[in-house]
Design an enzyme around this catalytic site. Sequence first.
Site, PDB file in Angstrom:
ATOM      1  N   ASP A  26      -7.917 -45.406-128.319  1.00 55.87           N
ATOM      2  CA  ASP A  26      -7.176 -46.278-127.410  1.00 55.87           C
ATOM      3  C   ASP A  26      -7.545 -45.951-125.964  1.00 55.87           C
ATOM      4  OD1 ASP A  26      -5.333 -48.147-126.597  1.00 55.87           O
ATOM      5  OD2 ASP A  26      -3.584 -46.865-126.904  1.00 55.87           O
ATOM      6  N   ASP A  52     -10.090 -48.207-123.239  1.00 54.48           N
ATOM      7  CA  ASP A  52      -9.673 -48.768-121.945  1.00 54.48           C
ATOM      8  C   ASP A  52     -10.580 -48.275-120.814  1.00 54.48           C
ATOM      9  OD1 ASP A  52      -7.661 -50.187-123.120  1.00 54.48           O
ATOM     10  OD2 ASP A  52      -6.062 -49.428-121.846  1.00 54.48           O
ATOM     11  N   LYS A  58     -11.386 -33.481-130.713  1.00 52.33           N
ATOM     12  CA  LYS A  58     -11.021 -32.271-129.966  1.00 52.33           C
ATOM     13  C   LYS A  58     -10.808 -31.154-130.997  1.00 52.33           C
ATOM     14  CE  LYS A  58      -9.703 -30.219-126.101  1.00 52.33           C
ATOM     15  NZ  LYS A  58     -10.497 -30.047-124.892  1.00 52.33           N
ATOM     16  N   ASP A  66     -11.973 -35.059-123.865  1.00 55.15           N
ATOM     17  CA  ASP A  66     -11.840 -34.884-122.413  1.00 55.15           C
ATOM     18  C   ASP A  66     -13.205 -34.936-121.729  1.00 55.15           C
ATOM     19  OD1 ASP A  66     -12.351 -32.588-123.867  1.00 55.15           O
ATOM     20  OD2 ASP A  66     -11.303 -31.243-122.515  1.00 55.15           O
ATOM     21  N   TYR A  76      -0.775 -42.448-133.804  1.00 51.15           N
ATOM     22  CA  TYR A  76       0.074 -43.640-133.813  1.00 51.15           C
ATOM     23  C   TYR A  76       0.607 -43.962-135.209  1.00 51.15           C
ATOM     24  CZ  TYR A  76      -1.852 -44.690-129.122  1.00 51.15           C
ATOM     25  OH  TYR A  76      -2.232 -44.649-127.802  1.00 51.15           O
TER      26      TYR A  76
HETATM   27 MG    MG Z   1      -4.687 -49.903-125.214  1.00 50.67          MG
END
Ligand code: MG
Length: 371
Positions: A267, A271, A210, A243, A141
């Site tokens: 992120d 969630d 990863k 993953d 990001y």
């Molecule tokens: Mg979020």
Amino acid sequence: MAKYKIALLPGDGIGNDVMDAAKIVLEKIELDAEYFEGEIGWKYWCTEGNPLPDRTLELLRETDVCLFGAITSKPKEDAEKELDPSLRGKGYTYFSPIVRLRQEFDLYTNLRPCKAYSGNPLNYRDGIDLVIFRENTEGMYAGVEFHPLPDKVREALLIHPKMEKFKDVPADEIAISTRIMTKKGCERIVRQAFEYARKYKRKSVTVVEKPNVLRETGGLMLKVAREIAKEYPDVELWEANVDAMAMWLVKNPEDYDVLVAENLFGDIISDLAAQLVGGLGFACAGNIGDNYAVFEPTHGSAPKYAGQYKVNPIAMLLATKMMLDWLGENEKAQRLENAIAEVIKEGKVRTYDMGGNASTLDVAKAVADKL
Ligand code: MG
Ligand code: NAI
């Protein structure tokens, strides 16, 4: 003079509803603080072409910490349509005020506790008590993206053999988003995670990456984590691929203590983890820098419920608890958490998401009564 100056930014929609709930609790807990309300959100975009006015930034600079509700943001086309006609065509472009706050105050830690409070009917399972440290300023990001692809960027990338196959793709048919990670960025987020684990006597820190595929960025994060872990012999370092982590979080979420991850990975797993412990009505976050912090529920402005005092304020009350901890008011933070936990456990005052019909403010008052 009060000990703390606290900025309150309710924002849009239910941001206002849950901020009113926080105020009830803050009043009852008698924090020695002065509160300053500031303006942020969609209406300031529409009327001023700026969702985070300079006066709000100044206000934040004069305070110790900020409690934030939620804002509305809309796609590019709507943003232009809803901008006041007198401002159109003058070069105003919408930006995310939250991202801006993170950058402006270098709030590099995104702290997301995910705890299954006993008696919450929305818990996926009991015994979950995770804390996620997500790097908040760089990684995927960082915002360095290209479309169409400038020739100079393509040329530079061609020094890498794997770029060869994209050599002739037309500039407007290729898009590139970069994943930029620095040693400093990795070090400071990993250190925060280990410091937290030590302070709260957590068994392990899991670095979620990863590195087998993202060999350079993932590799750097892992290398830094292994190095820093040596300074914390009291805390175990675990390593997981992102993953696989998604699977483990569904299979054995109660095995994990502290997770640390880059911006995008953090992120996503936060969630996922939030949904294990009740979802948006429970998910709170801290955006924390060395000198300033912004605490918030992670939900948005939920326009369909705006002003109805219907939504669950617990995420906001837990964000308030995080703020108290960050200020060093640990006794008050603990009392607030105990009060929230008791209300959840009793199950008498519940908002709609928990199967009840209590209002936002009923829940806040029930928590205040336990304080
Ligand atoms: Mg979020
Ligand atoms: P949202 O989080 O506002 O709401 C989605 C749905 O989740 C709601 O309709 C409601 O059913 C439920 N919900 C949310 N908060 C709840 C609570 N406290 N208690 C019970 N149920 C709750 O997400 P949505 O609808 O995708 O976005 C609405 C607006 O909020 C958009 O403009 C979006 O850009 C913005 N947004 C802002 C965020 C922020 O301020 N940090 C984060 C996410 C979205």
